[in-house]
Motif scaffolding. Structure first.
Motif, PDB file in Angstrom:
ATOM      1  N   GLU A  57      65.375  32.253  73.116  1.00 29.35           N
ATOM      2  CA  GLU A  57      65.102  32.997  71.882  1.00 29.35           C
ATOM      3  C   GLU A  57      64.000  32.363  71.042  1.00 29.35           C
ATOM      4  O   GLU A  57      63.190  33.043  70.428  1.00 29.35           O
ATOM      5  CB  GLU A  57      66.367  33.111  71.023  1.00 29.35           C
ATOM      6  CG  GLU A  57      67.364  34.113  71.571  1.00 29.35           C
ATOM      7  CD  GLU A  57      68.734  33.514  71.718  1.00 29.35           C
ATOM      8  OE1 GLU A  57      68.803  32.407  72.319  1.00 29.35           O
ATOM      9  OE2 GLU A  57      69.712  34.094  71.237  1.00 29.35           O
TER      10      GLU A  57
ATOM     11  N   LYS B  50      64.903  46.375  73.466  1.00 27.37           N
ATOM     12  CA  LYS B  50      66.322  46.021  73.545  1.00 27.37           C
ATOM     13  C   LYS B  50      66.565  44.981  74.654  1.00 27.37           C
ATOM     14  O   LYS B  50      67.217  43.958  74.449  1.00 27.37           O
ATOM     15  CB  LYS B  50      67.141  47.300  73.833  1.00 27.37           C
ATOM     16  CG  LYS B  50      68.552  47.255  73.288  1.00 27.37           C
ATOM     17  CD  LYS B  50      69.299  48.542  73.635  1.00 27.37           C
ATOM     18  CE  LYS B  50      69.860  48.465  75.042  1.00 27.37           C
ATOM     19  NZ  LYS B  50      70.208  49.768  75.619  1.00 27.37           N
ATOM     20  N   LYS B  51      65.984  45.276  75.819  1.00 31.69           N
ATOM     21  CA  LYS B  51      66.228  44.397  76.961  1.00 31.69           C
ATOM     22  C   LYS B  51      65.550  43.032  76.821  1.00 31.69           C
ATOM     23  O   LYS B  51      66.025  42.030  77.365  1.00 31.69           O
ATOM     24  CB  LYS B  51      65.766  45.085  78.261  1.00 31.69           C
ATOM     25  CG  LYS B  51      66.700  46.193  78.674  1.00 31.69           C
ATOM     26  CD  LYS B  51      66.303  46.808  79.982  1.00 31.69           C
ATOM     27  CE  LYS B  51      66.644  45.903  81.140  1.00 31.69           C
ATOM     28  NZ  LYS B  51      66.303  46.551  82.438  1.00 31.69           N
ATOM     29  N   THR B  52      64.432  43.015  76.091  1.00 33.17           N
ATOM     30  CA  THR B  52      63.762  41.732  75.858  1.00 33.17           C
ATOM     31  C   THR B  52      64.682  40.793  75.090  1.00 33.17           C
ATOM     32  O   THR B  52      64.820  39.609  75.426  1.00 33.17           O
ATOM     33  CB  THR B  52      62.445  41.952  75.079  1.00 33.17           C
ATOM     34  OG1 THR B  52      61.622  42.837  75.816  1.00 33.17           O
ATOM     35  CG2 THR B  52      61.694  40.641  74.891  1.00 33.17           C
ATOM     36  N   ASP B  53      65.325  41.340  74.049  1.00 39.56           N
ATOM     37  CA  ASP B  53      66.266  40.524  73.264  1.00 39.56           C
ATOM     38  C   ASP B  53      67.374  39.973  74.151  1.00 39.56           C
ATOM     39  O   ASP B  53      67.684  38.780  74.105  1.00 39.56           O
ATOM     40  CB  ASP B  53      66.879  41.372  72.130  1.00 39.56           C
ATOM     41  CG  ASP B  53      65.862  41.649  71.037  1.00 39.56           C
ATOM     42  OD1 ASP B  53      64.883  40.871  70.943  1.00 39.56           O
ATOM     43  OD2 ASP B  53      66.025  42.636  70.300  1.00 39.56           O
ATOM     44  N   GLU B  54      67.967  40.876  74.953  1.00 38.02           N
ATOM     45  CA  GLU B  54      69.051  40.455  75.849  1.00 38.02           C
ATOM     46  C   GLU B  54      68.602  39.355  76.786  1.00 38.02           C
ATOM     47  O   GLU B  54      69.281  38.351  76.985  1.00 38.02           O
ATOM     48  CB  GLU B  54      69.537  41.640  76.687  1.00 38.02           C
ATOM     49  CG  GLU B  54      70.318  42.678  75.905  1.00 38.02           C
ATOM     50  CD  GLU B  54      70.592  43.918  76.748  1.00 38.02           C
ATOM     51  OE1 GLU B  54      70.972  44.945  76.166  1.00 38.02           O
ATOM     52  OE2 GLU B  54      70.394  43.848  77.988  1.00 38.02           O
ATOM     53  N   LEU B  55      67.425  39.585  77.354  1.00 32.92           N
ATOM     54  CA  LEU B  55      66.914  38.658  78.365  1.00 32.92           C
ATOM     55  C   LEU B  55      66.665  37.275  77.770  1.00 32.92           C
ATOM     56  O   LEU B  55      67.077  36.257  78.340  1.00 32.92           O
ATOM     57  CB  LEU B  55      65.614  39.240  78.932  1.00 32.92           C
ATOM     58  CG  LEU B  55      64.969  38.579  80.142  1.00 32.92           C
ATOM     59  CD1 LEU B  55      64.173  39.635  80.896  1.00 32.92           C
ATOM     60  CD2 LEU B  55      64.054  37.452  79.782  1.00 32.92           C
TER      61      LEU B  55
ATOM     62  N   LYS C 174      68.011  35.991  75.209  1.00 29.34           N
ATOM     63  CA  LYS C 174      69.290  35.408  74.855  1.00 29.34           C
ATOM     64  C   LYS C 174      69.945  34.797  76.095  1.00 29.34           C
ATOM     65  O   LYS C 174      70.406  33.662  76.091  1.00 29.34           O
ATOM     66  CB  LYS C 174      70.194  36.495  74.273  1.00 29.34           C
ATOM     67  CG  LYS C 174      71.223  35.998  73.284  1.00 29.34           C
ATOM     68  CD  LYS C 174      71.897  37.213  72.682  1.00 29.34           C
ATOM     69  CE  LYS C 174      72.667  36.875  71.431  1.00 29.34           C
ATOM     70  NZ  LYS C 174      73.183  38.104  70.801  1.00 29.34           N
ATOM     71  N   ARG C 175      69.960  35.573  77.176  1.00 31.36           N
ATOM     72  CA  ARG C 175      70.608  35.123  78.401  1.00 31.36           C
ATOM     73  C   ARG C 175      69.956  33.854  78.946  1.00 31.36           C
ATOM     74  O   ARG C 175      70.613  32.948  79.437  1.00 31.36           O
ATOM     75  CB  ARG C 175      70.544  36.239  79.450  1.00 31.36           C
ATOM     76  CG  ARG C 175      71.577  36.071  80.551  1.00 31.36           C
ATOM     77  CD  ARG C 175      71.705  37.295  81.433  1.00 31.36           C
ATOM     78  NE  ARG C 175      70.472  37.689  82.060  1.00 31.36           N
ATOM     79  CZ  ARG C 175      69.895  38.882  81.915  1.00 31.36           C
ATOM     80  NH1 ARG C 175      70.466  39.803  81.173  1.00 31.36           N
ATOM     81  NH2 ARG C 175      68.765  39.166  82.518  1.00 31.36           N
TER      82      ARG C 175
ATOM     83  N   GLU D  79      63.565  50.721  75.135  1.00 34.54           N
ATOM     84  CA  GLU D  79      64.397  49.979  76.078  1.00 34.54           C
ATOM     85  C   GLU D  79      63.829  48.580  76.322  1.00 34.54           C
ATOM     86  O   GLU D  79      64.568  47.605  76.461  1.00 34.54           O
ATOM     87  CB  GLU D  79      64.477  50.754  77.400  1.00 34.54           C
ATOM     88  CG  GLU D  79      65.737  50.457  78.184  1.00 34.54           C
ATOM     89  CD  GLU D  79      65.833  51.363  79.410  1.00 34.54           C
ATOM     90  OE1 GLU D  79      66.052  50.818  80.507  1.00 34.54           O
ATOM     91  OE2 GLU D  79      65.663  52.600  79.244  1.00 34.54           O
TER      92      GLU D  79
ATOM     93  N   ARG E 256      74.682  41.920  90.027  1.00 35.27           N
ATOM     94  CA  ARG E 256      74.339  43.207  89.409  1.00 35.27           C
ATOM     95  C   ARG E 256      73.910  44.233  90.465  1.00 35.27           C
ATOM     96  O   ARG E 256      73.400  45.298  90.132  1.00 35.27           O
ATOM     97  CB  ARG E 256      73.197  43.022  88.399  1.00 35.27           C
ATOM     98  CG  ARG E 256      73.512  41.971  87.323  1.00 35.27           C
ATOM     99  CD  ARG E 256      72.936  42.336  85.971  1.00 35.27           C
ATOM    100  NE  ARG E 256      71.508  42.560  85.953  1.00 35.27           N
ATOM    101  CZ  ARG E 256      70.610  41.616  85.666  1.00 35.27           C
ATOM    102  NH1 ARG E 256      71.007  40.398  85.379  1.00 35.27           N
ATOM    103  NH2 ARG E 256      69.332  41.896  85.650  1.00 35.27           N
TER     104      ARG E 256
ATOM    105  N   SER F 297      62.919  36.847  85.954  1.00 29.41           N
ATOM    106  CA  SER F 297      63.536  37.829  85.058  1.00 29.41           C
ATOM    107  C   SER F 297      62.617  39.022  84.837  1.00 29.41           C
ATOM    108  O   SER F 297      63.081  40.159  84.721  1.00 29.41           O
ATOM    109  CB  SER F 297      63.853  37.188  83.707  1.00 29.41           C
ATOM    110  OG  SER F 297      64.602  36.022  83.901  1.00 29.41           O
TER     111      SER F 297
END
Lengths: 246, 387
Positions: A126, A114-119, A121-122, A111, A184, A147
């Protein structure tokens, strides 16, 4: 409305000195709660009690539904915390910091990835994944620190003067991140010295000499104290203080 | 449930805890902190050997009230006269008159003697008959500076006595002092400073570096974030201690290798006990570092604390540079509560004198007690400080 913080007569004494004097308040889910007070008013002590770092002398406090006195471990698991120093490891890479802080809150390894990539990106970070934190500009560090503090999806995040030493434009951008988090469903508990930031809060409490002397929405407070802005409200209350830093 | 069982289940719980995996990444993080700071890392790795080279120069010092013993089988006018002179000298304290030559070696170790004076049989008779008489001066070569000083004092006293005697008796004769060094026959400097450097380096790395690295987290505010998290403070501390523990082992190995192969100081006794003694001292130093980090809030404070409280006293008072027996009483007493004093004394016994396990029992015992004491108070003050 769901209450995420409930405090009744919370008191902390250090010897003869009463740092926090019977404070009572409630914070609701998804709210931005401003926790104001001059230096030495007892803000930090109160916040340390709410974070489960300091046992109260008397009174009761529930944070995320757990007793801060008897269930400090559960409290810690359900909150996030960001200090005024942004508290990132400067000699670790961006992703290493994220993984480390994710790990201490028990976020599973896959997790975290996965969440690191999302973060990243947001935040538009990157390209900075493998950069050392010390090479980032202050505003970026601040965003990253925030974050990271909400990486494990806590119910509440405590922000201790999160915008200290940052210019107004960067501060404004930082508040956009805070609004995103409340969308959120994360509750924000924030201390600040900047009165323009107090205006951004849903509700504001002002501590004077260990007590909470005012607690309402910024608009109501301005009406009540016949003030143009939050700064005037704060000045009127802080002037009554008997305790000072010096 | 027995105590061992409770301990076992505790250990099992410790490893089964999901936080243990995080603990692994914390240890890794600490290694990153060290390895990415190239200056500090290279300093930490080179410093030990560098100091060993630097301390090649020994320092000469005066020795007073050295504890000595005398074996005098002839017990005649001349030997008694010499003994009187020696007893009267401020340089020596005669702690024992030995009864047999077998006692020499035994008393040397037991009484921590600086020198044993051995007169030959029929000293006065030989002197009158052949004009020659032998006296042997046995000294402790592990401390070459004081050994040399002690020998020269004793030789001077004997020479003076001889001169006085010559005036009265008008017989040409000679007393020949023969010097024999036990344990360090070539009087090599390295023998003397290697144990001291070992003690100092281990203390610097374990105490100073651990306390600085914890203080750094306090200074940068990361400690606060860790404390607010559910991550147990015990893991935080342990993850700090492990890398410096490893680094100490590396340095211990490099210093011992350097001592043996470059300085040609052999390890006379058991390598196993030398390592055990060092491990104990490393644990002690780590707990000292923990205590300092509980008191210090910034890296500078930690540095000053450990510099003042640890390194300087170790250098000045542990017997590393200056003989303890030379110090004023207060400092002699103070040197006894410095852990490095006991470590250095133990290392000298094993590494240089080649003594066995039983000889370092006092050192092991005292160091163990000190470690337990330090771990207890540092853990308590750390918990207290965190709250």
């Amino acid at each position: 409305m769901e209450k995420v913080i409930e405090v009744q007569n919370l008191t902390k004494k250090f010897g003869d000195f009463t740092a926090v004097d019977h404070i009572s308040f409630e914070v609701y889910k998804g709210e931005i709660f401003g926790f104001l007070g001059a230096n030495g008013a007892g803000k930090t002590t109160a916040m340390r009690m709410l974070c489960g770092l300091l046992p109260p002398t008397s009174g009761k406090g529930l944070v995320a539904g757990f007793d801060i006195h008897t269930q400090s471990e559960e409290v810690k698991r359900n909150i996030g915390y960001m200090s005024q120093k942004f508290a990132l490891y400067e000699d670790l890479k961006v992703w290493e910091n994220i993984r480390l802080y994710g790990g201490i809150y028990g976020v599973p390894e896959d997790e975290i990835i996965k969440k690191t990539d999302e973060l990243l990106k947001r935040l538009g970070f990157e390209k900075e994944r493998n950069s050392f934190v010390k090479s980032l500009p202050l505003g970026w560090k601040q965003k990253l620190a925030f974050s990271v503090a909400i990486f494990h999806e806590p119910k509440i995040v405590f922000l201790d003067e999160p915008t200290g030493g940052v210019d107004p434009i960067t501060r404004r951008k930082f508040w956009e991140l805070i609004y995103e988090a409340t969308d959120r469903g994360i509750t924000i508990f924030v201390t600040t010295h900047y009165m323009d930031e107090a205006e951004y809060c849903d509700r504001v409490s002002i501590m004077v000499d260990g007590r909470i002397d005012a607690l309402d929405t910024p608009n109501n407070l301005k009406l009540q104290y016949h003030a143009q802005n939050m700064n005037e409200v704060f000045q009127q209350l802080a002037r009554k203080a008997k305790r000072t830093d010096a | 449930m027995s105590k061992i069982k409770i301990f076992q289940t505790r250990i099992q719980k410790f490893f089964a805890n999901p936080q243990f995996k995080t603990f692994g990444s914390f240890v890794q993080k600490e290694f990153y902190h060290i390895s990415r700071d190239k200056t500090s890392l290279s300093l930490l790795l080179i410093l030990p050997v560098l100091l060993m080279i630097l301390f090649g120069y020994s320092i000469n010092t005066e020795v007073k009230n050295s504890r000595i013993a005398i074996y005098d089988p002839s017990n005649d006018v001349v030997t008694r006269g010499i003994i009187e002179k020696i007893k009267a000298s401020e340089y020596f304290t005669v702690v024992r008159m030995l009864k047999s030559p077998e006692e020499i070696e035994k008393q040397f170790l037991r009484e921590d003697l600086k020198m044993v004076i051995v007169f030959s049989d029929h000293f006065y008779e030989n002197m009158q008959r052949t004009g020659k008489a032998q006296v042997e001066l046995l000294t402790d070569g592990t401390d070459p500076n004081s050994a040399m000083t002690v020998v020269s004092y004793a030789s001077n006293i004997i020479a003076l006595y001889q001169k006085d005697l010559f005036k009265i008796q008008q017989i040409p004769f000679q007393i020949q002092p023969a010097v024999k060094l036990l344990y360090n026959p070539q009087l090599k400097g390295p023998y003397y400073f290697v144990p001291g450097i070992l003690g100092m380096i281990l203390m610097i790395i374990c105490s100073m570096m651990t306390s600085i690295s914890i203080a750094r987290e306090k200074e940068f505010g990361t400690m606060e974030v860790l404390l607010v998290s559910p991550f147990k403070s015990m893991y935080i501390i342990l993850s700090k201690a492990i890398p410096y523990f490893v680094l100490s082992l590396v340095n211990l190995a490099s210093m011992l290798l350097f001592a043996v192969f470059m300085l040609k100081v052999p390890i006379a006794g058991s390598l196993f006990w030398l390592i055990m003694l060092s491990l104990l001292f490393i644990f002690l130093s780590l707990s000292l570092g923990l205590l300092i980090s509980a008191l210090a809030n910034t890296q500078l404070e930690a540095l000053l604390f450990s510099g003042m409280v640890l390194v300087i006293p170790v250098v000045m008072l542990s017997g590393m540079l200056f003989p303890i027996e030379n110090m004023p009483h207060f400092f002699q007493w103070l040197s006894q509560i410095i852990p490095a004093t006991w470590y250095i004394s133990g290392v000298k016994k094993i590494m240089i004198k080649g003594l066995g396990f039983s000889s370092i029992l006092p050192e092991l015992g005292i160091l163990t007690m000190m470690t337990v004491f330090l771990i207890t108070i540092s853990w308590k003050s750390f918990k207290y400080r965190l709250e």
